[in-house]
Design a protein around this motif. Sequence first.
Motif, mmCIF file in Angstrom:
data_model
loop_
_atom_site.group_PDB
_atom_site.id
_atom_site.type_symbol
_atom_site.label_atom_id
_atom_site.label_comp_id
_atom_site.label_asym_id
_atom_site.label_seq_id
_atom_site.Cartn_x
_atom_site.Cartn_y
_atom_site.Cartn_z
ATOM 1 N N TYR A 3 0.814 -1.212 0.000
ATOM 2 C CA TYR A 3 0.000 0.000 0.000
ATOM 3 C C TYR A 3 0.850 1.265 0.000
ATOM 4 O O TYR A 3 1.923 1.326 0.617
ATOM 5 N N ALA A 4 0.348 2.284 -0.700
ATOM 6 C CA ALA A 4 0.927 3.617 -0.641
ATOM 7 C C ALA A 4 0.337 4.326 0.571
ATOM 8 O O ALA A 4 -0.858 4.241 0.815
ATOM 9 N N VAL A 5 1.178 5.025 1.324
ATOM 10 C CA VAL A 5 0.733 5.668 2.559
ATOM 11 C C VAL A 5 0.933 7.178 2.449
ATOM 12 O O VAL A 5 2.056 7.648 2.253
ATOM 13 N N LEU A 6 -0.159 7.928 2.576
ATOM 14 C CA LEU A 6 -0.121 9.387 2.631
ATOM 15 C C LEU A 6 -0.927 9.812 3.852
ATOM 16 O O LEU A 6 -2.119 9.549 3.930
ATOM 17 N N HIS A 7 -0.264 10.439 4.802
ATOM 18 C CA HIS A 7 -0.896 10.817 6.068
ATOM 19 C C HIS A 7 -0.726 12.320 6.264
ATOM 20 O O HIS A 7 0.398 12.836 6.212
ATOM 21 N N MET A 8 -1.830 13.044 6.472
ATOM 22 C CA MET A 8 -1.786 14.497 6.633
ATOM 23 C C MET A 8 -2.282 14.883 8.015
ATOM 24 O O MET A 8 -3.243 14.298 8.525
ATOM 25 N N GLU A 9 -1.624 15.886 8.600
ATOM 26 C CA GLU A 9 -1.990 16.319 9.953
ATOM 27 C C GLU A 9 -1.729 17.807 10.112
ATOM 28 O O GLU A 9 -0.648 18.310 9.760
ATOM 29 N N LYS A 10 -2.707 18.534 10.651
ATOM 30 C CA LYS A 10 -2.538 19.957 10.915
ATOM 31 C C LYS A 10 -1.578 20.165 12.083
ATOM 32 O O LYS A 10 -1.471 19.329 12.968
ATOM 33 N N THR A 11 -0.892 21.315 12.068
ATOM 34 C CA THR A 11 0.034 21.632 13.143
ATOM 35 C C THR A 11 -0.386 22.937 13.821
ATOM 36 O O THR A 11 -1.252 23.655 13.322
ATOM 37 N N SER A 12 0.252 23.245 14.913
ATOM 38 C CA SER A 12 0.012 24.516 15.596
ATOM 39 C C SER A 12 1.289 25.348 15.538
ATOM 40 O O SER A 12 2.397 24.815 15.623
ATOM 41 N N GLY A 13 1.154 26.646 15.382
ATOM 42 C CA GLY A 13 2.318 27.518 15.295
ATOM 43 C C GLY A 13 3.189 27.166 14.108
ATOM 44 O O GLY A 13 2.717 26.725 13.064
ATOM 45 N N THR A 14 4.493 27.346 14.266
ATOM 46 C CA THR A 14 5.433 26.977 13.196
ATOM 47 C C THR A 14 5.993 25.577 13.418
ATOM 48 O O THR A 14 6.970 25.197 12.778
ATOM 49 N N ASP A 15 5.385 24.820 14.330
ATOM 50 C CA ASP A 15 5.702 23.400 14.512
ATOM 51 C C ASP A 15 7.170 23.156 14.862
ATOM 52 O O ASP A 15 7.785 22.215 14.366
ATOM 53 N N ALA A 16 7.742 24.016 15.697
ATOM 54 C CA ALA A 16 9.162 23.912 16.030
ATOM 55 C C ALA A 16 9.504 22.601 16.731
ATOM 56 O O ALA A 16 10.574 22.033 16.514
ATOM 57 N N ALA A 17 8.597 22.102 17.571
ATOM 58 C CA ALA A 17 8.871 20.856 18.302
ATOM 59 C C ALA A 17 9.030 19.681 17.336
ATOM 60 O O ALA A 17 9.936 18.856 17.488
ATOM 61 N N MET A 18 8.148 19.606 16.345
ATOM 62 C CA MET A 18 8.249 18.522 15.372
ATOM 63 C C MET A 18 9.454 18.714 14.465
ATOM 64 O O MET A 18 10.044 17.740 13.998
ATOM 65 N N SER A 19 9.852 19.959 14.217
ATOM 66 C CA SER A 19 11.044 20.224 13.413
ATOM 67 C C SER A 19 12.270 19.608 14.074
ATOM 68 O O SER A 19 13.159 19.082 13.395
ATOM 69 N N ALA A 20 12.328 19.669 15.402
ATOM 70 C CA ALA A 20 13.456 19.090 16.129
ATOM 71 C C ALA A 20 13.538 17.591 15.892
ATOM 72 O O ALA A 20 14.625 17.027 15.730
ATOM 73 N N HIS A 21 12.381 16.930 15.848
ATOM 74 C CA HIS A 21 12.352 15.490 15.579
ATOM 75 C C HIS A 21 12.729 15.208 14.126
ATOM 76 O O HIS A 21 13.567 14.343 13.840
ATOM 77 N N ILE A 22 12.122 15.933 13.197
ATOM 78 C CA ILE A 22 12.336 15.675 11.777
ATOM 79 C C ILE A 22 13.778 15.965 11.368
ATOM 80 O O ILE A 22 14.381 15.208 10.594
ATOM 81 N N GLU A 23 14.333 17.057 11.901
ATOM 82 C CA GLU A 23 15.688 17.449 11.521
ATOM 83 C C GLU A 23 16.759 16.815 12.406
ATOM 84 O O GLU A 23 17.951 17.088 12.238
ATOM 85 N N ARG A 24 16.331 15.985 13.347
ATOM 86 C CA ARG A 24 17.231 15.221 14.206
ATOM 87 C C ARG A 24 18.132 16.097 15.083
ATOM 88 O O ARG A 24 19.279 15.729 15.362
ATOM 89 N N THR A 25 17.604 17.252 15.505
ATOM 90 C CA THR A 25 18.322 18.019 16.520
ATOM 91 C C THR A 25 18.115 17.379 17.884
ATOM 92 O O THR A 25 18.802 17.713 18.849
ATOM 93 N N ILE A 26 17.149 16.459 17.954
ATOM 94 C CA ILE A 26 16.996 15.563 19.101
ATOM 95 C C ILE A 26 17.127 14.140 18.576
ATOM 96 O O ILE A 26 16.979 13.901 17.377
ATOM 97 N N LYS A 27 17.409 13.184 19.449
ATOM 98 C CA LYS A 27 17.640 11.806 19.020
ATOM 99 C C LYS A 27 16.437 10.930 19.379
ATOM 100 O O LYS A 27 16.240 10.593 20.543
ATOM 101 N N PRO A 28 15.612 10.555 18.398
ATOM 102 C CA PRO A 28 14.448 9.701 18.677
ATOM 103 C C PRO A 28 14.894 8.289 19.087
ATOM 104 O O PRO A 28 15.926 7.792 18.636
ATOM 105 N N LYS A 29 14.105 7.662 19.939
ATOM 106 C CA LYS A 29 14.441 6.316 20.408
ATOM 107 C C LYS A 29 14.401 5.282 19.283
ATOM 108 O O LYS A 29 15.130 4.298 19.321
ATOM 109 N N ASN A 30 13.520 5.524 18.304
ATOM 110 C CA ASN A 30 13.342 4.523 17.251
ATOM 111 C C ASN A 30 14.276 4.738 16.062
ATOM 112 O O ASN A 30 14.155 4.056 15.053
#
Length: 248
Positions: A3-30
């Motif tokens: 299956y092709a997976v496309l998942h969309m989700e609204k954010t709040s503000g400029t989404d800085a917290a998620m940017s840290a996860h996506i850009e790996r300025t923090i280290k996710p456990k997984n």
Amino acid sequence: MGYAVLHMEKTSGTDAAMSAHIERTIKPKNADESRTHLNRELITFPDGVENRTQAIQHRLDTAGLTRKIGNNQVRAIRVLLTGTHEDMERITSEGRLDEWCNDNLKYLTDTFGRENIVSAILHMDEQTPHIHATLVPIVKGERKRKKKEEQVKKRYRKKPTDIARLCADEIMTRAKLKSYQDTYAQAMSGYGLQRGIDGSEAKHITTRQYYRDLVQQTEQLRTDIGQLRDRKETVQEELRRAKKEVQT
């Protein structure tokens, strides 16, 4: 066929917290740190823009918006793009990952507009290769009036139809979300990926919940692997004893 997976989700503000996860300025456990260097940003930022958070703000500042952005207004939409694990592994092993990334970018820009896609990061340090894209929901055209407004006898001055507006709700209507699933599956059909079951009763989960579940699954798998190793050692020991008894 997966299956092709496309998942969309609204954010709040400029989404800085998620940017840290996506850009790996923090280290996710997984995430596997030995593979983090394989992650890459697929979109070139404008001059003076250094990261995803700044890219969101830059698009808002340069879109030509005439109305003030409300404190609770959605400024960006996260888009997760991937496929069934086995199929993504196959696409990678066949050397088609770059082609897959390019086709995903083409789909995003054709669907939402090049200027609105401000970031797209490929993650290779997790279990399944995937893209985190960021969409700033800038639309053009007159705002759809609510029924209460239409019932008022006051005459509204006709506004230009090419005015830029920030409106996530217009992009994420129920009909459009269904349409995205259809068109994305068509765009990914060349990779052996198909649309998920239309009308499925599966519940929509947030990206945060998705990662939380993924971490739990990974920890459970590690536990299961450890138990299997212990059983293997036990069986091997019993086999050695049996061989000794046979020899005796």
